[in-house]
Design a protein around this motif. Structure first.
Motif, PDB file in Angstrom:
ATOM      1  N   TRP A  15     -18.385  75.401  64.446  1.00  0.00           N
ATOM      2  CA  TRP A  15     -19.747  75.785  64.844  1.00  0.00           C
ATOM      3  C   TRP A  15     -20.691  75.659  63.654  1.00  0.00           C
ATOM      4  O   TRP A  15     -20.276  75.554  62.523  1.00  0.00           O
ATOM      5  N   TYR A  28     -25.164  76.703  62.592  1.00  0.00           N
ATOM      6  CA  TYR A  28     -26.512  77.108  62.987  1.00  0.00           C
ATOM      7  C   TYR A  28     -27.492  76.608  61.943  1.00  0.00           C
ATOM      8  O   TYR A  28     -27.098  76.235  60.836  1.00  0.00           O
ATOM      9  N   SER A  46     -19.789  73.630  68.049  1.00  0.00           N
ATOM     10  CA  SER A  46     -20.805  74.272  68.873  1.00  0.00           C
ATOM     11  C   SER A  46     -22.024  74.657  68.047  1.00  0.00           C
ATOM     12  O   SER A  46     -21.922  75.007  66.871  1.00  0.00           O
ATOM     13  N   VAL A  57     -25.136  77.250  67.468  1.00  0.00           N
ATOM     14  CA  VAL A  57     -25.524  78.633  67.733  1.00  0.00           C
ATOM     15  C   VAL A  57     -27.009  78.788  67.415  1.00  0.00           C
ATOM     16  O   VAL A  57     -27.410  78.697  66.253  1.00  0.00           O
ATOM     17  N   ALA A  67     -24.841  76.665  74.929  1.00  0.00           N
ATOM     18  CA  ALA A  67     -24.824  77.707  73.908  1.00  0.00           C
ATOM     19  C   ALA A  67     -24.159  78.954  74.467  1.00  0.00           C
ATOM     20  O   ALA A  67     -24.284  79.265  75.658  1.00  0.00           O
ATOM     21  N   GLN A  68     -23.458  79.675  73.618  1.00  0.00           N
ATOM     22  CA  GLN A  68     -22.747  80.876  74.041  1.00  0.00           C
ATOM     23  C   GLN A  68     -23.215  82.132  73.334  1.00  0.00           C
ATOM     24  O   GLN A  68     -22.918  83.249  73.774  1.00  0.00           O
ATOM     25  N   HIS A  69     -23.911  81.983  72.222  1.00  0.00           N
ATOM     26  CA  HIS A  69     -24.397  83.113  71.442  1.00  0.00           C
ATOM     27  C   HIS A  69     -25.849  82.880  71.042  1.00  0.00           C
ATOM     28  O   HIS A  69     -26.316  81.733  70.995  1.00  0.00           O
ATOM     29  N   LEU A  90     -28.203  84.231  67.751  1.00  0.00           N
ATOM     30  CA  LEU A  90     -28.342  85.003  66.522  1.00  0.00           C
ATOM     31  C   LEU A  90     -29.710  85.663  66.473  1.00  0.00           C
ATOM     32  O   LEU A  90     -30.725  85.057  66.829  1.00  0.00           O
ATOM     33  N   LEU A 126     -25.679  84.521  77.338  1.00  0.00           N
ATOM     34  CA  LEU A 126     -25.358  84.502  75.919  1.00  0.00           C
ATOM     35  C   LEU A 126     -24.917  85.870  75.418  1.00  0.00           C
ATOM     36  O   LEU A 126     -25.381  86.903  75.908  1.00  0.00           O
ATOM     37  N   TRP A 173     -19.902  88.694  61.852  1.00  0.00           N
ATOM     38  CA  TRP A 173     -20.193  87.301  61.530  1.00  0.00           C
ATOM     39  C   TRP A 173     -20.778  87.255  60.127  1.00  0.00           C
ATOM     40  O   TRP A 173     -21.868  87.794  59.878  1.00  0.00           O
ATOM     41  N   THR A 226     -22.637  85.130  58.160  1.00  0.00           N
ATOM     42  CA  THR A 226     -23.376  83.902  58.464  1.00  0.00           C
ATOM     43  C   THR A 226     -23.986  83.211  57.246  1.00  0.00           C
ATOM     44  O   THR A 226     -24.565  82.128  57.383  1.00  0.00           O
ATOM     45  N   ARG A 255     -16.478  85.173  62.894  1.00  0.00           N
ATOM     46  CA  ARG A 255     -16.943  83.869  62.429  1.00  0.00           C
ATOM     47  C   ARG A 255     -17.497  84.002  61.014  1.00  0.00           C
ATOM     48  O   ARG A 255     -17.924  85.073  60.595  1.00  0.00           O
TER      49      ARG A 255
END
Length: 301
Positions: A67, A69, A89, A91, A112-114, A116, A150, A220, A222, A259
């Protein structure tokens, strides 16, 4: 609102440091043009914070990460054509400003599944939102999440120097900020917690992650890299490699971490952090990031 990709520097434990700026992409270390080693296992946790991918960049990174972003609700044009086929994927992020449901919903791509949340809102130079201001806007993100199915990830927090204040509290400490956010947003949907960290040793990273376990939600990470070592000239490729091996060995096996994302692809403010050289070419560090073992397998440089 899309940021200029500015990088904050975290504290080494309780020591406050000024944030570093990470604006324009820059060339990386000597590149490794050959393909990653066959048989690399794609990590379900591993990702990247970066917003200037070419299609070839994403292809080079895709064997090891799942993934990425880019501080935006939509993918950059270079990566947009290949990320689905490369099984990396995207994000989306509601970085800051005053997003609307219509704007966010229209920009977030299918699949998309999430989503931020706001980027370092306790920084005046970043999303710049007090806990109550962030909580007041959170229903916008919740409605987008409802419409598009999401999960929502919290505002991404870090220690800061020039910080927002509310009710006489200056939110230098990221945990204090999140506590106030959750108090103001008691019934809000938050499915995971986003955090940033730039200390350079494993014990500091473990300590920091431990501060957020009290929320009992997936974590996460990030943004992370070795960034606060002084002098900065001491941050060599070998230093980054050592930290990366240690950190990923821990992150891959720490149950609380869902993640994590290295910062960044190409950047010239922190020495030796680049994963990418020329388009589609991995640096020495990038090759390590792609090929480090996933899960409980032994990590080695």
């Amino acid at each position: 609102m899309r940021p200029s990709l500015r990088l904050p520097v975290a504290l080494a434990l309780a020591v406050l440091l000024s944030p570093l700026l990470a604006c324009d992409p820059a060339a990386g270390e000597p590149s490794q043009p050959e393909d990653p080693t066959p048989g690399v296992t794609k990590s379900e946790k591993r990702g990247l914070g970066y917003g200037y991918h070419s299609a070839e960049d994403l292809k080079a990174l895709s064997p090891g990460m799942s993934w990425w972003y880019n501080w935006s609700p939509k993918p950059e044009s270079g990566a947009a054509s290949v990320y689905v086929s490369e099984k990396v994927s995207f994000v989306p992020m509601a970085w800051g400003g005053t997003p609307t449901v219509a704007q966010l919903e229209s920009e977030i791509p299918a699949g998309a599944q999430h989503l931020l949340g706001f980027n370092e809102p306790n920084f005046k130079s970043q999303a710049n939102k007090t806990p109550r201001q962030a909580a007041a806007l959170w229903p916008v993100l919740e409605e987008v999440a409802r419409r598009k199915g999401l999960k929502l990830v919290s505002p991404a927090v870090n220690y800061c120097g020039d910080c927002v204040s509310e009710d006489g509290v200056t939110f230098t400490d990221p945990v204090v900020y999140l506590d106030a956010f959750f108090k103001a947003c008691a019934n809000c949907q938050v499915d995971a917690i986003a955090i940033h960290w730039y200390a350079c040793d494993l014990s500091a990273l473990k300590w920091y992650v431990g501060q957020f376990k009290k929320y009992d939600k997936p974590l996460w990470l990030t943004e992370f890299a070795c960034g606060d070592m002084k002098p900065s000239t001491a941050i060599t490729v070998d230093v980054q490699k050592k930290y990366m091996v240690d950190a990923i060995g821990y992150l891959e096996t720490e149950p609380a971490i869902e993640r994590y994302a290295w910062f960044s692809g190409r950047n010239n403010e922190i020495p030796s952090i680049n994963l990418l050289g020329a388009s589609g070419e991995l640096t020495e560090l990038g090759r390590l990031y792609v090929t480090l073992a996933a899960g409980a397998e032994k990590q080695s440089p």
